[in-house]
Design a protein around this motif. Structure first.
Motif, PDB file in Angstrom:
ATOM      1  N   VAL A  18     110.759  55.109 -54.332  1.00 11.03           N
ATOM      2  CA  VAL A  18     112.104  55.561 -53.963  1.00 11.03           C
ATOM      3  C   VAL A  18     112.975  54.329 -53.836  1.00 11.03           C
ATOM      4  N   ASP A  19     113.982  54.230 -54.700  1.00  8.81           N
ATOM      5  CA  ASP A  19     114.851  53.059 -54.647  1.00  8.81           C
ATOM      6  C   ASP A  19     116.264  53.453 -55.031  1.00  8.81           C
ATOM      7  N   GLY A  20     117.160  52.463 -55.114  1.00 10.23           N
ATOM      8  CA  GLY A  20     118.556  52.715 -55.413  1.00 10.23           C
ATOM      9  C   GLY A  20     119.426  52.488 -54.204  1.00 10.23           C
ATOM     10  N   ALA A  21     120.735  52.388 -54.433  1.00  6.29           N
ATOM     11  CA  ALA A  21     121.682  52.038 -53.373  1.00  6.29           C
ATOM     12  C   ALA A  21     121.697  53.049 -52.238  1.00  6.29           C
ATOM     13  N   ASN A  22     121.321  54.305 -52.530  1.00  5.75           N
ATOM     14  CA  ASN A  22     121.365  55.341 -51.500  1.00  5.75           C
ATOM     15  C   ASN A  22     119.965  55.757 -51.045  1.00  5.75           C
ATOM     16  N   ALA A  23     118.975  54.919 -51.297  1.00 14.66           N
ATOM     17  CA  ALA A  23     117.595  55.303 -50.997  1.00 14.66           C
ATOM     18  C   ALA A  23     117.390  55.615 -49.523  1.00 14.66           C
ATOM     19  N   LEU A  24     117.996  54.822 -48.626  1.00 19.02           N
ATOM     20  CA  LEU A  24     117.797  55.042 -47.198  1.00 19.02           C
ATOM     21  C   LEU A  24     118.498  56.304 -46.714  1.00 19.02           C
ATOM     22  N   GLY A  25     119.546  56.721 -47.415  1.00 22.71           N
ATOM     23  CA  GLY A  25     120.270  57.910 -46.985  1.00 22.71           C
ATOM     24  C   GLY A  25     119.813  59.190 -47.645  1.00 22.71           C
TER      25      GLY A  25
END
Length: 374
Positions: A353-360
């Motif tokens: 799981v990655d990408g600029a919005n991964a944590l959200g």
């Protein structure tokens, strides 16, 4: 009241002794089919009054079903059986062109083979007329640029309601066997929908099985699916490829039930999808046949970018699953219910799981997991 005998036309009935192949014979045959159309008393579209019978192997070098004005319906082409009745394409054109004309077309018990990698099987263009095509016990072999290509102008719609039953998709494809929405900038091509594969043997060398740049609502029920080789340029072959985001939710649907997948090379995937709505469901499938091979541990067999609803139910899974979260996705839901894994049996090893919005991103849920992932 006596029912009239079914009337058949054969390509040999139209072949000239001077012809070097059967292209002109088929063109003459389909011209005769057009000549014998009759009015449909219950509607406005003329209907065919004859079927086409294929009794041997034929070689053609150009398009045999050519564009014609108006609309027609009810054409049936049948053979004696796969490979007993075969059309071999040697030219670089589409074998069949349906330019907003034919509806309700059926092919049964025959094969198609291309010896020219620039050829395609069917180019179907629609502004509402091209729809309702079906193939039963049909086979494709050889090298193709694409198999069935669906396209149309800005006002296009339909190119819908197509099914394949007990078919064999063999050969290789430059883009895809089923290429939906070949002009993806045309948003109205989201009307291209409802494609079903039932108990098919999808065992081809390379390319995508289904590429949906527009439209969708695809069902695969049963059968086997194997990508046997690799593309000459080393790029990835996929069973399902949805590269375009921003569709209507009503067409962002893929349902796969009871299918066995086999990935023989590290450059193969089951799915890569950019659909950001709708639902993708795998139910009772397995892609673990080559899970014992060294490449399988790092293989990203399923890959999503900003997905909507994704569900796996009672599946045996190989490699890793990747979720690229580059933007918030409303109504996102990812669920694994009763699944097991051939390798990577922890959350940390299985999920990327990655990408600029991964944590959200919303959580990925595991229910009744066979490997104990929670």
């Amino acid at each position: 009241m006596t029912t009239p005998a079914l009337s058949f036309l054969r390509p040999d009935d139209f072949r000239s002794p001077t012809d070097r192949d059967d292209t002109n014979a088929f063109r003459g045959l389909f011209a005769e089919v057009d000549r014998r159309l009759r009015r449909d008393e219950g509607g406005g579209v003329p209907v065919a009054t004859v079927s086409v019978l294929l009794t041997r192997s034929y070689t053609v070098s150009g398009t045999i079903l050519q564009p014609a004005p108006g609309r027609a319906q009810g054409l049936t082409v049948r053979g004696l059986g796969k490979r007993a009745s075969e059309i071999v394409m040697t030219g670089a054109e589409p074998l069949l062109v349906n330019n907003d004309r034919w509806m309700g077309v059926r092919f049964r018990d025959c094969s198609f083979r291309s010896t020219n990698s620039q050829a395609s099987y069917l180019r179907s263009l629609s502004t509402g007329g091209a729809q309702d095509w079906g193939w039963d016990n049909v086979e494709w072999r050889g090298s193709w640029a694409y198999g069935v290509g669906l396209d149309g102008p800005e006002t296009s719609n339909c190119n819908s309601e197509m099914w394949w039953n007990n078919c064999h998709i063999n050969g290789s494809y430059g883009t895809a066997f089923l290429d939906i929405g070949q002009t993806p900038a045309t948003k109205s091509q989201d009307q291209f929908l409802n494609y079903s594969f039932r108990d098919c043997k999808v065992e081809y060398d390379h390319g995508d099985f289904v590429r949906a740049q527009r439209g969708g609502f695809i069902t695969v029920d049963g059968g086997s699916a194997i990508i046997k080789g690799q593309k000459p340029d080393g790029t990835t072959s996929r069973f399902f490829h949805m590269p375009t985001a921003g569709h209507a939710d009503a067409v962002q649907h893929l349902n796969v039930r009871g299918t066995r997948f086999e990935l023989r090379h590290p450059t193969s995937q089951v799915i890569k999808s950019a659909w950001n709505g709708g639902h993708i469901v795998f139910d009772g499938v397995s892609d673990t046949a080559n899970g014992f091979k060294a490449f399988s541990t790092l293989l990203v067999a399923h890959e999503y970018t900003n997905p909507g609803g994704v569900s796996y139910r009672s599946c045996d899974l190989v490699g890793r699953h990747a979720y690229r979260q580059t933007a918030p996705t409303p109504r996102q839901r990812v669920v694994y219910d009763g699944c097991t894994r051939e390798n990577n049996r922890t959350r940390e090893r299985f999920l990327v799981v990655d990408g600029a919005n991964a944590l959200g991103a919303p959580p990925i849920v595991h229910v009744n997991d066979g490997d104990g992932i929670k």
